[in-house]
Design a protein around this motif. Structure first.
Motif, PDB file in Angstrom:
ATOM      1  N   GLU A 266       0.811  -1.214   0.000  1.00  0.00           N
ATOM      2  CA  GLU A 266       0.000   0.000   0.000  1.00  0.00           C
ATOM      3  C   GLU A 266       0.846   1.266   0.000  1.00  0.00           C
ATOM      4  O   GLU A 266       0.322   2.363   0.159  1.00  0.00           O
ATOM      5  CB  GLU A 266      -0.937  -0.015   1.216  1.00  0.00           C
ATOM      6  N   GLU A 269      -0.139   3.821  -2.702  1.00  0.00           N
ATOM      7  CA  GLU A 269      -1.379   4.537  -2.375  1.00  0.00           C
ATOM      8  C   GLU A 269      -1.112   5.653  -1.368  1.00  0.00           C
ATOM      9  O   GLU A 269      -1.649   6.772  -1.494  1.00  0.00           O
ATOM     10  CB  GLU A 269      -2.398   3.546  -1.810  1.00  0.00           C
ATOM     11  N   LYS A 273      -1.500   9.763  -1.870  1.00  0.00           N
ATOM     12  CA  LYS A 273      -2.269  10.591  -0.954  1.00  0.00           C
ATOM     13  C   LYS A 273      -1.446  11.795  -0.496  1.00  0.00           C
ATOM     14  O   LYS A 273      -1.955  12.919  -0.415  1.00  0.00           O
ATOM     15  CB  LYS A 273      -2.716   9.753   0.252  1.00  0.00           C
TER      16      LYS A 273
END
Length: 318
Positions: A266, A269, A273
């Motif tokens: 992750e 991701e 962000k």
């Protein structure tokens, strides 16, 4: 009056008298049979302790994989089952081989030539298959220590890629271009695992030098605060976003860094962000096509500097 021998007979005396009635050849056969039976019994008892050794291997393997965030339950089970099969097979083979050799010696066969012959054969096989033996030994410890697993992003001997297959002898790696590399485990000297436990999502920023250091820190701390409050990032990250800097000064710019620990699968991701928060906090100046640090500084300046300095324009600003 009864004879003294009958009156004071002991079990040892009776056994001696019984054996005196048996021919010497039969006695040797009986003694050899008893020795073989005891050896086999001892071997069977040792084999019963093999599961205890297996549990030790399972415990060690579980501890080795406890920090792995990429291993699924199925991956861990397959790895442990492979280790248990290897350990069980090797242990039972060693016990069985020792029992056979000791049994042959118990029945009167000279085992010295057998041991010497086995030693010579072992040396010959060792020279001929030493690379294969090395592959299996290295593969065993790779599995035991959970150095990497299928699906991990690793660098093996300077070759980077994703592990697609691995066994006791061979590791298969696919690089970013799609090429498949086959590594014999015995030839693996260095491994860098980029998906072991956690990774850092890192964003490096070059702030203009005319923005005060405490102003840049305040801007980036606002970005970090907003990102830390995002529920999706809290789920994917393993800690808060950190502001690191100033790191480098080039005269025109000062380098800063935002970083956060995240689960390996992750990390991209989380990085996206962070970039989105930076773009929202530091809008792009339509004229310069760069991040508008001056506008962001104007927003945070009132709460950082005395009111008398609020109207002082930063030196070197546009």
């Amino acid at each position: 009056m009864q004879p003294r021998s009958a009156t004071h007979a002991t079990p040892a005396t009776l056994l001696h008298e019984f054996l005196a009635l048996i021919p010497p050849t039969v006695q040797k056969v009986l003694f050899a049979a008893v020795k073989v039976a005891l050896i086999l019994l001892a071997a069977q008892l040792l084999v019963r302790f093999v599961p205890v050794f297996e549990r030790l291997v399972v415990r060690r393997a579980s501890l080795g994989g406890a920090a792995r965030a990429t291993d699924s339950v199925l991956d861990q089970r397959q790895r442990v089952e492979t280790l248990v099969r290897v350990v069980s097979s090797v242990t039972r083979t060693v016990i069985g081989s020792l029992a056979i050799v000791m049994s042959l010696g118990a029945i009167g066969i000279d085992i010295a030539p057998l041991i010497a012959g086995a030693g010579i054969a072992g040396v010959a096989i060792g020279f001929g298959a030493q690379s294969i033996v090395k592959d299996y030994f290295n593969g065993f410890f790779i599995l035991l220590e959970s150095q990497f697993a299928v699906g991990d992003h690793v660098v093996i001997n300077t070759v980077e890629g994703v592990v697609e297959e691995m066994s006791m002898r061979l590791t298969v790696l696919r690089d970013p271009s799609g090429n498949v590399h086959f590594f014999q485990n015995g030839n693996i000297s260095t491994v860098s695992n980029k998906t072991y436990g956690w990774l850092r999502a890192v964003i490096t920023l070059a702030a203009p030098s005319y923005i005060p250091t405490h102003g840049v820190r305040a801007i980036l701390e606002d970005v970090a605060k907003d990102t830390n409050e995002d529920p999706a990032l809290k789920e994917a990250s393993l800690g808060p976003v950190e502001v690191i800097g100033p790191l480098e000064f080039t005269g025109a710019t000062v380098t800063w860094r935002l970083q956060v620990k995240a689960r390996p699968r992750e990390v991209h991701e989380v990085r996206m962000k962070l970039i989105a928060e930076i773009q929202e906090r530091l809008a792009v100046d339509p004229k310069s096509k760069e991040l508008d640090w001056l506008a962001a500084w104007e927003k945070v300046k009132p709460r950082l500097t005395p009111p008398a300095l609020n109207d002082v324009a930063p030196r070197g600003g546009p």
